[in-house]
Design a protein around this motif. Structure first.
Motif, PDB file in Angstrom:
ATOM      1  N   SER A 470      63.384  20.848  -4.757  1.00 46.19           N
ATOM      2  CA  SER A 470      61.916  21.148  -5.130  1.00 46.19           C
ATOM      3  C   SER A 470      61.184  21.426  -6.453  1.00 46.19           C
ATOM      4  O   SER A 470      62.431  22.215  -7.748  1.00 46.19           O
ATOM      5  CB  SER A 470      62.345  22.709  -4.082  1.00 46.19           C
ATOM      6  OG  SER A 470      62.629  22.885  -2.891  1.00 46.19           O
ATOM      7  N   GLY A 471      60.490  21.618  -6.585  1.00 46.00           N
ATOM      8  CA  GLY A 471      59.836  22.238  -7.719  1.00 46.00           C
ATOM      9  C   GLY A 471      59.561  20.795  -8.407  1.00 46.00           C
ATOM     10  O   GLY A 471      58.734  21.194  -9.385  1.00 46.00           O
ATOM     11  N   MET A 472      59.129  19.550  -7.723  1.00 43.50           N
ATOM     12  CA  MET A 472      58.857  18.449  -8.942  1.00 43.50           C
ATOM     13  C   MET A 472      57.770  18.487  -9.080  1.00 43.50           C
ATOM     14  O   MET A 472      56.968  19.117  -8.791  1.00 43.50           O
ATOM     15  CB  MET A 472      59.266  17.517  -7.709  1.00 43.50           C
ATOM     16  CG  MET A 472      58.532  16.989  -6.552  1.00 43.50           C
ATOM     17  SD  MET A 472      58.813  18.381  -5.159  1.00 43.50           S
ATOM     18  CE  MET A 472      57.860  17.666  -3.829  1.00 43.50           C
ATOM     19  N   ASP A 473      57.496  16.943 -10.142  1.00 44.61           N
ATOM     20  CA  ASP A 473      55.822  16.602 -11.127  1.00 44.61           C
ATOM     21  C   ASP A 473      55.527  15.510  -9.249  1.00 44.61           C
ATOM     22  O   ASP A 473      55.903  14.878  -9.545  1.00 44.61           O
ATOM     23  CB  ASP A 473      55.656  16.399 -11.756  1.00 44.61           C
ATOM     24  CG  ASP A 473      56.675  17.952 -12.831  1.00 44.61           C
ATOM     25  OD1 ASP A 473      55.992  19.056 -12.650  1.00 44.61           O
ATOM     26  OD2 ASP A 473      57.692  17.547 -13.477  1.00 44.61           O
ATOM     27  N   THR A 474      54.291  16.089  -9.120  1.00 43.35           N
ATOM     28  CA  THR A 474      53.810  14.569  -8.735  1.00 43.35           C
ATOM     29  C   THR A 474      52.935  13.837  -9.575  1.00 43.35           C
ATOM     30  O   THR A 474      52.414  14.113 -10.757  1.00 43.35           O
ATOM     31  CB  THR A 474      52.773  15.414  -7.068  1.00 43.35           C
ATOM     32  OG1 THR A 474      53.173  16.395  -6.685  1.00 43.35           O
ATOM     33  CG2 THR A 474      51.913  13.888  -6.872  1.00 43.35           C
ATOM     34  N   LEU A 475      53.677  12.368  -9.543  1.00 43.17           N
ATOM     35  CA  LEU A 475      53.259  11.410 -10.503  1.00 43.17           C
ATOM     36  C   LEU A 475      52.356  10.074 -10.239  1.00 43.17           C
ATOM     37  O   LEU A 475      50.775  10.686 -10.749  1.00 43.17           O
ATOM     38  CB  LEU A 475      54.058  10.904 -11.154  1.00 43.17           C
ATOM     39  CG  LEU A 475      56.019  11.477 -11.435  1.00 43.17           C
ATOM     40  CD1 LEU A 475      56.430  10.451 -11.589  1.00 43.17           C
ATOM     41  CD2 LEU A 475      54.658  12.508 -12.807  1.00 43.17           C
ATOM     42  N   ALA A 476      51.763  10.282  -8.723  1.00 44.04           N
ATOM     43  CA  ALA A 476      50.452   9.545  -8.341  1.00 44.04           C
ATOM     44  C   ALA A 476      50.272   9.614  -7.205  1.00 44.04           C
ATOM     45  O   ALA A 476      51.440   9.544  -6.377  1.00 44.04           O
ATOM     46  CB  ALA A 476      50.910   7.638  -9.061  1.00 44.04           C
ATOM     47  N   VAL A 477      49.589   9.098  -6.390  1.00 43.47           N
ATOM     48  CA  VAL A 477      49.484   9.383  -5.110  1.00 43.47           C
ATOM     49  C   VAL A 477      48.355   8.224  -4.976  1.00 43.47           C
ATOM     50  O   VAL A 477      46.589   8.637  -5.581  1.00 43.47           O
ATOM     51  CB  VAL A 477      48.667   9.995  -4.585  1.00 43.47           C
ATOM     52  CG1 VAL A 477      48.226  10.348  -3.178  1.00 43.47           C
ATOM     53  CG2 VAL A 477      49.594  11.754  -4.751  1.00 43.47           C
ATOM     54  N   GLU A 478      47.564   7.147  -4.804  1.00 37.99           N
ATOM     55  CA  GLU A 478      47.304   6.248  -5.049  1.00 37.99           C
ATOM     56  C   GLU A 478      47.466   5.282  -3.665  1.00 37.99           C
ATOM     57  O   GLU A 478      48.576   4.669  -3.542  1.00 37.99           O
ATOM     58  CB  GLU A 478      46.899   5.630  -5.942  1.00 37.99           C
ATOM     59  CG  GLU A 478      48.176   4.685  -6.240  1.00 37.99           C
ATOM     60  CD  GLU A 478      47.434   4.054  -7.939  1.00 37.99           C
ATOM     61  OE1 GLU A 478      47.283   3.024  -8.029  1.00 37.99           O
ATOM     62  OE2 GLU A 478      47.533   4.714  -8.275  1.00 37.99           O
ATOM     63  N   ALA A 479      45.722   4.296  -3.028  1.00 41.61           N
ATOM     64  CA  ALA A 479      46.319   2.873  -1.658  1.00 41.61           C
ATOM     65  C   ALA A 479      46.024   1.800  -2.879  1.00 41.61           C
ATOM     66  O   ALA A 479      44.746   2.120  -3.735  1.00 41.61           O
ATOM     67  CB  ALA A 479      45.682   3.097  -1.262  1.00 41.61           C
ATOM     68  N   THR A 480      46.588   0.362  -2.813  1.00 37.58           N
ATOM     69  CA  THR A 480      46.068  -0.195  -3.163  1.00 37.58           C
ATOM     70  C   THR A 480      45.366  -1.435  -2.837  1.00 37.58           C
ATOM     71  O   THR A 480      44.743  -2.724  -2.435  1.00 37.58           O
ATOM     72  CB  THR A 480      47.241  -1.460  -3.592  1.00 37.58           C
ATOM     73  OG1 THR A 480      48.554  -1.266  -2.477  1.00 37.58           O
ATOM     74  CG2 THR A 480      48.399  -0.277  -4.529  1.00 37.58           C
ATOM     75  N   GLY A 481      45.350  -0.723  -1.203  1.00 34.90           N
ATOM     76  CA  GLY A 481      44.338  -1.373  -0.233  1.00 34.90           C
ATOM     77  C   GLY A 481      45.217  -2.133   1.049  1.00 34.90           C
ATOM     78  O   GLY A 481      45.250  -1.732   2.160  1.00 34.90           O
ATOM     79  N   ALA A 482      46.966  -2.919   0.617  1.00 38.20           N
ATOM     80  CA  ALA A 482      47.710  -3.844   1.578  1.00 38.20           C
ATOM     81  C   ALA A 482      49.009  -2.246   1.352  1.00 38.20           C
ATOM     82  O   ALA A 482      50.094  -2.215   2.779  1.00 38.20           O
ATOM     83  CB  ALA A 482      48.390  -4.435   1.077  1.00 38.20           C
ATOM     84  N   ALA A 483      48.612  -1.535   0.627  1.00 39.52           N
ATOM     85  CA  ALA A 483      49.995  -0.435   0.613  1.00 39.52           C
ATOM     86  C   ALA A 483      49.714   0.950  -0.043  1.00 39.52           C
ATOM     87  O   ALA A 483      48.673   1.028  -0.297  1.00 39.52           O
ATOM     88  CB  ALA A 483      50.629  -1.295  -0.164  1.00 39.52           C
ATOM     89  N   ALA A 484      50.509   1.762   0.405  1.00 45.16           N
ATOM     90  CA  ALA A 484      49.881   3.236  -0.209  1.00 45.16           C
ATOM     91  C   ALA A 484      51.201   3.781  -0.923  1.00 45.16           C
ATOM     92  O   ALA A 484      52.316   3.223  -0.654  1.00 45.16           O
ATOM     93  CB  ALA A 484      50.014   4.551   0.759  1.00 45.16           C
ATOM     94  N   VAL A 485      50.625   4.233  -1.510  1.00 44.69           N
ATOM     95  CA  VAL A 485      51.826   4.779  -2.941  1.00 44.69           C
ATOM     96  C   VAL A 485      51.992   6.050  -3.499  1.00 44.69           C
ATOM     97  O   VAL A 485      51.070   6.489  -4.009  1.00 44.69           O
ATOM     98  CB  VAL A 485      51.543   3.637  -4.224  1.00 44.69           C
ATOM     99  CG1 VAL A 485      53.182   4.423  -5.722  1.00 44.69           C
ATOM    100  CG2 VAL A 485      51.572   1.694  -4.036  1.00 44.69           C
TER     101      VAL A 485
END
Length: 685
Positions: A470-485
């Motif tokens: 808990s308290g983490m930092d979000t670094l990335a939220v993105e989709a590539t087309g074939a995958a979600a990251v």
């Protein structure tokens, strides 16, 4: 005040509800496929509570252990929350009321608001929960105004106004969805020339706006609390409030914004309902069950442009039908504290026997008359019914994968923890796990609040303490087309819990000790997730790094099988309906199965696979899967090469993740860059 008649409804003897089947056997259960079915389901629910109504009608005190707030609050909740359902039912019939529902509730209003009655309600100045229930009372009094309020005796109207007016100027409301309870009550009071303060309403609307994050998503408060309250509170109330008699001038300047945000929200959340109708099993207050259908009905009411009426109806009815098909309501026709069946541990400590009837919100569709176009629009599948879908939702930090073969939706969570960024509390199983789905529950036994196992990556010390994120930092939220990251970085910490805990949503509180820095990247494709983990600066006390997979539950027991192929340790779990795989791809040295009893509403016995290794700094990779029986494909592969991870999926596609170097960045400042893209060449397994 706006009073038209001198005769109160309901002073005569109220007849029994007639023509309502209460056959609650398996064969007699209502399946909810259309409006008629929904109406029948509602009538059965309302008929079943009548034997528990008090003589004067003001309290509906259902059987079972009283809630933490006591029997008086339980009885008020039973009245107010079933009144929601009765109001939707009558409003959708344009006042037709063959079962005399409003007569029953009119009698209850007369007694409940009479301060001298033996059946008077707990008042808003006496108990905070009365402020919650007051909003349901006010909302439906407005919705059914021509058939109930306008026919009440002046004395009863005066009593109701006096009761509701106790919220005016009350500044003790918690900073969360409760703001809408005061707005709703004061708006109704305004419409009947009762006491109200415009400054209260405007301040609460401003607070609502302050909780807005992005892309249609609100937080339920100041913390990163993304859950079903976003839909059944933060989006439901603005649309219903705008249609109240006293709201027109206040709502008009906000209408387009509220509709646009609702539209964006629904464009995401239609991806979060399993093909079997199960809502995403995440967040608190899951005992409200099919209340999760509420935002889809709200979307139909608001005429959102981006999600079709046929898809909104499919999602909403699917959620209600999911529970109708799994033993809800119970044999008495009542909603008990639980999920499919009774499971008291799922409720908050204050929840009482009437609390589950907030599920009535999921029946809002009944307020839409039979000639509303939502009932005739061609049905449209959920997005993942016609093909696999991957998607990201930025506000809560979620990567999403829905698969057509088994109808399961999975979420990897890198931004929701019911906490503030940088906090050092414990992980709530409902919020801070790395994964949630429509087919599994997080482990909810007492130990899991203190020591995360399922859907976690933790550092373990010699005493067995497991770290929290808990308290983490979000670094990335993105989709590539074939995958979600999606990715996050957490200052992992061990917790010495405080003696007294209040586990209503947030995790445990206590004294935190640094355990190390963990960066976690989730890459979703079909039923699989590749989880990339970087450990930096582990504390000297750390003796192991561990990662837990999906928890499967089954009354008859879950089958566990150890796997070992190409030096990859792992576990495959099987229930009657689903399989869950956990495979160590890089860096893991051992695998085991954790067994828990009475840790999930889905079964008496729960299993979860766990990988472990020594806590050496560097990168690790594992693969997790969750699929219906017969739909589990081969595990993916991972290669670390020149600052990137190259993932090969079983279908021959691939994903490259550019990792950066987490250990080269100041842990208090700029996070490492993490990017992903589809591989152009086909991969081989």
């Amino acid at each position: 005040m706006n009073r038209r008649h001198d005769t109160a409804l309901g002073h005569a003897r109220v007849p029994d509800i007639s023509g309502v089947s209460r056959d609650m056997s398996e064969e007699g259960r209502t399946r909810v496929r259309g409006r008629e079915d929904l109406a029948t389901f509602a009538d059965q629910l309302l008929a079943a509570v009548e034997p528990y109504r008090s003589p004067a009608g003001s309290l509906i005190t259902l059987p079972g252990t009283p809630g933490g707030y006591g029997t008086a609050v339980d009885g008020l909740e039973g009245f107010a929350r079933t009144f929601l359902l009765a109001g939707f039912r009558v409003a959708g019939e344009r006042g037709a009321d063959p079962h005399h529902l409003l007569e029953r509730y009119a009698r209850g209003f007369a007694a409940g608001t009479d301060p001298h009655s033996a059946e008077r309600w707990v008042r808003p100045t006496e108990h905070p929960q009365a402020k919650v229930e007051a909003a349901s009372l006010a909302l439906i009094l407005d919705l059914t105004r021509p058939w109930l309020w306008d026919g009440l005796a002046p004395q009863v109207q005066e009593q109701i106004v006096d009761y509701l007016a106790e919220v005016v100027g009350d500044d003790t409301y918690p900073r969360c969805n409760w703001l809408w309870f005061r707005v709703t009550v004061e708006t109704f009071l305004r419409s009947v020339d009762g006491p109200h303060r415009l400054e209260d309403i405007r301040a609460d609307l401003a607070l609502h706006d302050a909780f807005y994050s992005r892309d249609g998503w609100y937080r339920d408060g100041d913390e990163r609390s993304y859950d079903h309250y976003v839909g059944w509170a933060m989006h439901l109330f603005p649309t219903l409030w705008a249609r109240m008699s006293g709201a027109a001038d206040l709502a008009a300047p906000r209408a387009e914004q509220d509709r646009e945000r609702l539209d964006q929200f629904l464009s995401d959340t239609v991806h979060l309902v399993g093909t079997d109708g199960s809502p995403l099993i995440q967040g608190r207050s899951l005992i409200y069950r099919f209340a999760a259908a509420a935002p889809y009905w709200v979307g139909a009411l608001a005429e959102v442009p981006s999600v079709s009426l046929g898809r909104l109806r499919r999602a909403a009815l699917g959620v209600v039908d999911h529970f109708a098909g799994h033993g809800v309501p119970n044999e008495r026709g009542l909603l008990d504290l639980g999920w499919h069946g009774p499971w008291r541990s799922l409720a908050q400590s204050y929840s009482g026997t009437g609390s589950p009837y907030w599920a009535s919100k999921g029946m809002l569709g009944l307020a839409l008359p039979a000639d509303h176009p939502v009932w005739s629009a061609p049905e449209e599948d959920l997005p993942h019914e016609s093909g696999d879908v991957v998607r990201t939702i930025a506000a809560p930090g979620w990567a999403v994968s829905g698969t057509a073969a088994d109808g399961v939706v999975r979420v990897s969570n890198h931004g929701t923890d019911h906490a503030l960024a940088g906090s050092s509390g414990g992980d709530s199983p409902f919020y801070a796990r790395l994964g949630y789905s429509t087919a599994t529950f997080p482990l909810l036994d007492a130990a899991s609040w203190q020591a995360p196992v399922d859907q976690s990556v933790v550092l373990v010390d010699a005493s067995g303490r497991r770290s929290h994120r808990s308290g983490m930092d979000t670094l990335a939220v993105e989709a590539t087309g074939a995958a979600a990251v999606a990715a996050s970085r957490a200052r992992a910490h061990w917790l010495r819990p405080a003696e007294k805990q209040q586990l209503h949503g947030s995790g445990a509180q206590g004294e935190a000790t640094d355990a190390g820095m963990l960066t976690t990247i989730s890459v979703l494709h079909g039923p699989w997730e590749v989880r990339l983990v970087h450990l930096d600066a582990p504390a000297p006390e750390a003796v192991a790094l561990e990662a837990g997979g999906w928890a499967l539950a089954e009354d008859a027991g879950v089958v566990s099988e150890q796997t070992e192929a190409s030096s990859a340790v792992g576990v495959v779990l099987s229930s009657r309906t689903h399989q869950a795989g956990l495979h160590g791809l890089t860096g893991w040295t051992a695998a085991r199965t954790e067994h828990r009893d009475d840790a999930s509403p889905l079964g008496a016995h729960t299993c979860v696979g766990v990988l472990s290794t020594g806590p050496a700094p560097g990168w690790y990779a594992l693969a997790l899967s969750l699929a219906g029986i017969g739909h589990l494909s081969a595990p993916p592969s991972v290669q670390f090469d020149a600052g990137q991870a190259r993932i090969g999926w079983a279908d021959g596609t691939g994903t490259a993740v550019i990792l950066g170097d987490p250990s080269s960045n100041d842990q208090n400042h700029t996070p490492p860059p993490i990017r992903a893209h589809d591989l152009k060449e086909r991969t081989t397994q």
